[in-house]
Design a protein around this motif. Sequence first.
Motif, mmCIF file in Angstrom:
data_model
loop_
_atom_site.group_PDB
_atom_site.id
_atom_site.type_symbol
_atom_site.label_atom_id
_atom_site.label_comp_id
_atom_site.label_asym_id
_atom_site.label_seq_id
_atom_site.Cartn_x
_atom_site.Cartn_y
_atom_site.Cartn_z
ATOM 1 N N LYS A 30 0.829 -1.204 0.000
ATOM 2 C CA LYS A 30 0.000 0.000 0.000
ATOM 3 C C LYS A 30 0.871 1.264 0.000
ATOM 4 N N ALA A 34 1.245 4.126 -2.842
ATOM 5 C CA ALA A 34 0.887 5.506 -2.513
ATOM 6 C C ALA A 34 1.981 6.494 -2.873
ATOM 7 N N SER A 215 -2.183 6.576 9.585
ATOM 8 C CA SER A 215 -3.153 5.496 9.405
ATOM 9 C C SER A 215 -3.259 5.114 7.929
ATOM 10 N N ALA A 217 -6.042 4.882 6.341
ATOM 11 C CA ALA A 217 -7.021 5.807 5.756
ATOM 12 C C ALA A 217 -6.346 7.097 5.293
ATOM 13 N N GLU A 218 -5.399 7.593 6.097
ATOM 14 C CA GLU A 218 -4.688 8.815 5.714
ATOM 15 C C GLU A 218 -3.785 8.570 4.505
ATOM 16 N N ASP A 220 -4.373 6.423 2.106
ATOM 17 C CA ASP A 220 -5.284 6.384 0.955
ATOM 18 C C ASP A 220 -5.705 7.791 0.533
ATOM 19 N N GLU A 221 -5.988 8.619 1.526
ATOM 20 C CA GLU A 221 -6.478 9.980 1.237
ATOM 21 C C GLU A 221 -5.417 10.843 0.560
ATOM 22 N N MET A 222 -4.151 10.666 0.977
ATOM 23 C CA MET A 222 -3.078 11.522 0.452
ATOM 24 C C MET A 222 -2.201 10.839 -0.595
ATOM 25 N N THR A 225 0.383 12.322 -3.574
ATOM 26 C CA THR A 225 0.381 13.781 -3.464
ATOM 27 C C THR A 225 1.566 14.225 -2.615
ATOM 28 N N LEU A 228 1.469 13.601 1.266
ATOM 29 C CA LEU A 228 1.985 12.359 1.840
ATOM 30 C C LEU A 228 3.499 12.408 1.970
#
Length: 302
Positions: A30, A34, A215, A217-218, A220-222, A225, A228
């Motif tokens: 992951k 990312a 986390s 979730a964080e 995934d959100e960033m 970009t 991150l």
Amino acid sequence: MARRKKGRAVHGWLIVDKPAGMTSTSVVNKVRWAFDAQKAGHAGTLDPDATGVLAVALGEATKTVPFITEALKCYRFSVRFGQATNTDDAEGEVIAESDTRPTDAQILDALPQFEGDIMQVPPKFSAVKIDGERAYKLARDDEEFEIAARPLYVEELKFVERVDEDHALFEMTCGKGGYVRAIARDLGEALGCFGHVEWLRREWSGPWDAEDGISIAEIDEMAKTEALDAYLRPVEEGLSDLDEVMCTPEGATRLRNGNPGMVYPANGVEYGDEVWASFEGKPVAVGIYKSGELHPSRVFNL
């Protein structure tokens, strides 16, 4: 002609607060996705149901993984008394039960045998290799096999709280290769009541705390970009247990080519010590200090 690596040349550490239900490999994949990173790895596997610090190394930081693997780690966990399972945790099948329950005094009396340099038999559902096969694969196939005891250094095993008759909380600080599930199993046997891990969290690993982790979730959100990228920690944080020396300009050039290079003297560093060398604020190499020179074992391309 060498094939070009896919992805970005990203270097550093991302400290993840791993959730329950994910494998360590899934977390690494992951993170690599990312960051669109060329290379990634982790410093110390956590069981899928465990939570807490999973330090993911990217790029040149992967060269510092062995130093974090060797560092002390702290786990907080709950032991369920009265039941043994085939996996030594709550996900397994109950294979033995007891009506006996230990007193707090009995628990405290039993803990010293699990501190210091001990020998520990890993769980049968573990990644230990037996004749080339992973133990958990043999266990799933109901194969009969034995796992040899392995040395483990436990700095401290602390009785934190008695939750109720069946449950107690503990904290363990230990070196590499420790299985908390095996501690719970062996403690239950020592107390004559059986036991297994109900839940497990790695509170800190080397220089990093779980509360500082990001986390999933964080992530995934960033993902992909610059936001991150801001969470990336320097490569040299993976070298926190080693002393630092500074290279001379000529020494930095020689070290980057894999040759011994001159470094400036540093307080407390002695002949034969393993240290890391920096130049202009960036890590250059890890190696052995000998009479003003660093003899490199790992070189960083930063």
